[in-house]
Design a protein around this motif. Structure first.
Motif, PDB file in Angstrom:
ATOM      1  N   SER A  96       7.671  -1.174   1.430  1.00 58.28           N
ATOM      2  CA  SER A  96       8.744  -0.192   1.241  1.00 58.28           C
ATOM      3  C   SER A  96       8.176   1.204   1.031  1.00 58.28           C
ATOM      4  O   SER A  96       8.622   2.180   1.655  1.00 58.28           O
ATOM      5  N   THR A  97       7.190   1.315   0.140  1.00 57.51           N
ATOM      6  CA  THR A  97       6.598   2.617  -0.151  1.00 57.51           C
ATOM      7  C   THR A  97       5.774   3.131   1.025  1.00 57.51           C
ATOM      8  O   THR A  97       5.835   4.317   1.384  1.00 57.51           O
ATOM      9  N   ILE A  98       5.010   2.246   1.618  1.00 55.95           N
ATOM     10  CA  ILE A  98       4.180   2.662   2.750  1.00 55.95           C
ATOM     11  C   ILE A  98       5.059   3.083   3.918  1.00 55.95           C
ATOM     12  O   ILE A  98       4.756   4.049   4.634  1.00 55.95           O
ATOM     13  N   GLY A  99       6.196   2.401   4.104  1.00 55.09           N
ATOM     14  CA  GLY A  99       7.138   2.807   5.146  1.00 55.09           C
ATOM     15  C   GLY A  99       7.678   4.206   4.913  1.00 55.09           C
ATOM     16  O   GLY A  99       7.835   4.989   5.853  1.00 55.09           O
ATOM     17  N   LEU A 100       7.949   4.538   3.647  1.00 59.58           N
ATOM     18  CA  LEU A 100       8.433   5.879   3.335  1.00 59.58           C
ATOM     19  C   LEU A 100       7.368   6.929   3.652  1.00 59.58           C
ATOM     20  O   LEU A 100       7.674   7.986   4.208  1.00 59.58           O
ATOM     21  N   GLY A 101       6.123   6.633   3.299  1.00 57.14           N
ATOM     22  CA  GLY A 101       5.040   7.560   3.628  1.00 57.14           C
ATOM     23  C   GLY A 101       4.940   7.790   5.124  1.00 57.14           C
ATOM     24  O   GLY A 101       4.733   8.924   5.592  1.00 57.14           O
ATOM     25  N   LYS A 102       5.114   6.728   5.896  1.00 51.42           N
ATOM     26  CA  LYS A 102       5.065   6.852   7.351  1.00 51.42           C
ATOM     27  C   LYS A 102       6.216   7.723   7.863  1.00 51.42           C
ATOM     28  O   LYS A 102       6.036   8.540   8.780  1.00 51.42           O
ATOM     29  N   ALA A 103       7.404   7.528   7.287  1.00 51.07           N
ATOM     30  CA  ALA A 103       8.560   8.310   7.722  1.00 51.07           C
ATOM     31  C   ALA A 103       8.346   9.802   7.457  1.00 51.07           C
ATOM     32  O   ALA A 103       8.715  10.650   8.275  1.00 51.07           O
ATOM     33  N   LEU A 104       7.725  10.121   6.321  1.00 48.55           N
ATOM     34  CA  LEU A 104       7.440  11.520   6.011  1.00 48.55           C
ATOM     35  C   LEU A 104       6.387  12.084   6.961  1.00 48.55           C
ATOM     36  O   LEU A 104       6.500  13.219   7.441  1.00 48.55           O
ATOM     37  N   ALA A 105       5.368  11.283   7.230  1.00 46.28           N
ATOM     38  CA  ALA A 105       4.308  11.735   8.133  1.00 46.28           C
ATOM     39  C   ALA A 105       4.850  11.982   9.541  1.00 46.28           C
ATOM     40  O   ALA A 105       4.475  12.949  10.206  1.00 46.28           O
ATOM     41  N   LEU A 106       5.731  11.107   9.995  1.00 49.79           N
ATOM     42  CA  LEU A 106       6.289  11.249  11.338  1.00 49.79           C
ATOM     43  C   LEU A 106       7.066  12.550  11.478  1.00 49.79           C
ATOM     44  O   LEU A 106       7.014  13.218  12.516  1.00 49.79           O
ATOM     45  N   ARG A 107       7.760  12.929  10.409  1.00 48.96           N
ATOM     46  CA  ARG A 107       8.620  14.116  10.459  1.00 48.96           C
ATOM     47  C   ARG A 107       7.891  15.414  10.164  1.00 48.96           C
ATOM     48  O   ARG A 107       8.327  16.485  10.594  1.00 48.96           O
ATOM     49  N   THR A 108       6.815  15.338   9.417  1.00 40.85           N
ATOM     50  CA  THR A 108       6.155  16.573   8.971  1.00 40.85           C
ATOM     51  C   THR A 108       4.699  16.692   9.392  1.00 40.85           C
ATOM     52  O   THR A 108       4.125  17.790   9.325  1.00 40.85           O
ATOM     53  N   GLY A 109       4.080  15.576   9.771  1.00 48.83           N
ATOM     54  CA  GLY A 109       2.665  15.607  10.137  1.00 48.83           C
ATOM     55  C   GLY A 109       1.717  15.543   8.961  1.00 48.83           C
ATOM     56  O   GLY A 109       0.492  15.643   9.149  1.00 48.83           O
ATOM     57  N   VAL A 110       2.221  15.348   7.727  1.00 47.69           N
ATOM     58  CA  VAL A 110       1.315  15.277   6.572  1.00 47.69           C
ATOM     59  C   VAL A 110       0.450  14.027   6.670  1.00 47.69           C
ATOM     60  O   VAL A 110       0.916  12.962   7.071  1.00 47.69           O
ATOM     61  N   PRO A 111      -0.829  14.122   6.299  1.00 53.46           N
ATOM     62  CA  PRO A 111      -1.686  12.934   6.287  1.00 53.46           C
ATOM     63  C   PRO A 111      -1.290  11.989   5.153  1.00 53.46           C
ATOM     64  O   PRO A 111      -0.724  12.409   4.138  1.00 53.46           O
TER      65      PRO A 111
END
Length: 354
Positions: A96-111
């Motif tokens: 769940s948490t790792i999925g959220l990190g991925k969603a943020l990265a996809l939208r913003t490009g943050v590592p």
């Protein structure tokens, strides 16, 4: 003569005991200076304590991660990311948490830096599943893959045995489908067979002795292999069904995978002789689907979709959605056969091949 394509995913893996001490270095490795910590509400305190080695580099904590990565939660986290000025994210927890990190990265490009505490395996895949209005969809992109993964076996010691078993079965599902994926190859098949063997051996040991550090280490290693398989090849009917069930009925992710796994394998068994041979070797049995069903009972996983709260009418719904825009599958995805299989999983019956 062998002929295949294999693409290695470009993540840095830090595996061992006490590896959390390298977190500050990992932030520097991804060129970050201001990290946003992500977790579920249940892991708020553990996440904060675990990341103390990089306390001075963490500028905020969003602890609203939840299963199936609903769009509304991602939007809330995006607001926090912008407000804090964070330039990287640390995902502490399970899928769940790792999925959220991925969603943020996809939208913003943050590592991303992922610190898994379960055996989900999603931390090493470029795959994101998101839910909008009760429908879960997945996408694959290099932007989704976490940059650094810190596997610290210490964080799995507090994972309750029952959750450990369910999480491990979820991971096994990735490896099983990887054995017969349309784009599978010999390297993936070697990893998948080793992963199934490793988890099928270590999970019962964890049930008997939850603090067995060697069993925990083996399970975490097996989960890494399973995730690597999932990230390297496409999936088939099993994952299509689980995404359908999870999105439509808000069923828990790992439990759903653990229930569907033996039934989907039995359904495909007649068409995947080489994969079945590998599973017979890995599980030491002539009946791999039955062995995986039995493993579920050994680790205390629920046996039926009904036990998860799925309504009986969901059998029809799941079968209808499974045949719409289906994933590739080695056996044709036909409505009546899928409905029968889902009905068995709903009732908690043993899997039947053919």
């Amino acid at each position: 003569m062998l002929s295949f394509t294999y693409e290695s995913l470009p993540a840095r893996i830090k595996f061992g005991r006490g590896t959390i001490a390298s977190l500050a270095d990992a932030i520097e490795e991804v060129a970050g200076t201001r990290a946003l910590l992500l977790s579920t509400p249940q892991q708020t305190e553990q996440a904060r304590e675990a990341t103390l080695p990089a306390e001075g580099q963490i500028v905020g904590h969003f602890d609203g991660a939840t299963m199936h990565t609903p769009l509304g939660v991602t939007e809330q986290a995006l607001d926090v990311l912008k407000q804090t000025g964070a330039d990287c994210v640390i995902s502490f927890g399970g899928g769940s948490t790792i999925g959220l990190g991925k969603a943020l990265a996809l939208r913003t490009g943050v590592p991303q830096i992922a610190i898994p505490t379960t055996y989900a395996g999603s931390e090493v895949t470029p795959i994101l599943g998101e839910t909008v209005d009760g429908r879960k969809t997945t996408q694959r992109s290099p932007k989704i893959l976490p940059n650094v993964v810190i596997y610290d076996v210490e964080f799995t010691l507090s994972l309750p045995p029952a959750l450990s078993g369910i999480s491990g079965l979820n991971a096994i599902a990735h490896a099983v489908e990887g054995l017969y994926a349309r784009d599978t190859n010999p390297l993936v098949q070697l990893m998948a067979e080793a992963a199934v063997r490793t988890l099928a051996t270590s999970l019962p040991r964890i049930m008997a002795a939850p603090q067995d550090i060697e069993a925990r280490s083996q399970a975490l290693f097996g989960a890494w292999l399973c995730g690597t398989v999932l990230g390297s090849v496409g999936m088939a009917l099993h994952h299509k069904l689980c995404h359908t069930l999870g999105g439509a009925f808000d069923l828990p992710h790992a439990e759903t995978h653990s229930i569907v796994l033996p039934h989907a394998l039995a359904f495909n068994a007649p068409m995947i002789p080489e994969a079945m041979a590998a599973l017979r070797r890995a599980l030491g049995t002539e009946d791999p689907a039955g062995a995986l069903f039995n493993l579920g009972r050994t680790v205390g996983a629920p046996a039926s979709l009904k036990a998860l709260g799925m309504p009986e009418a969901g059998i029809q719904t799941a079968a209808e959605q499974a045949v719409k825009n289906p994933y590739w599958n080695p056996r044709p995805v036909e409505f009546e056969a899928i409905r029968t299989m889902v009905a068995r999983a709903y009732a908690g019956e043993r899997p039947v091949e053919g």
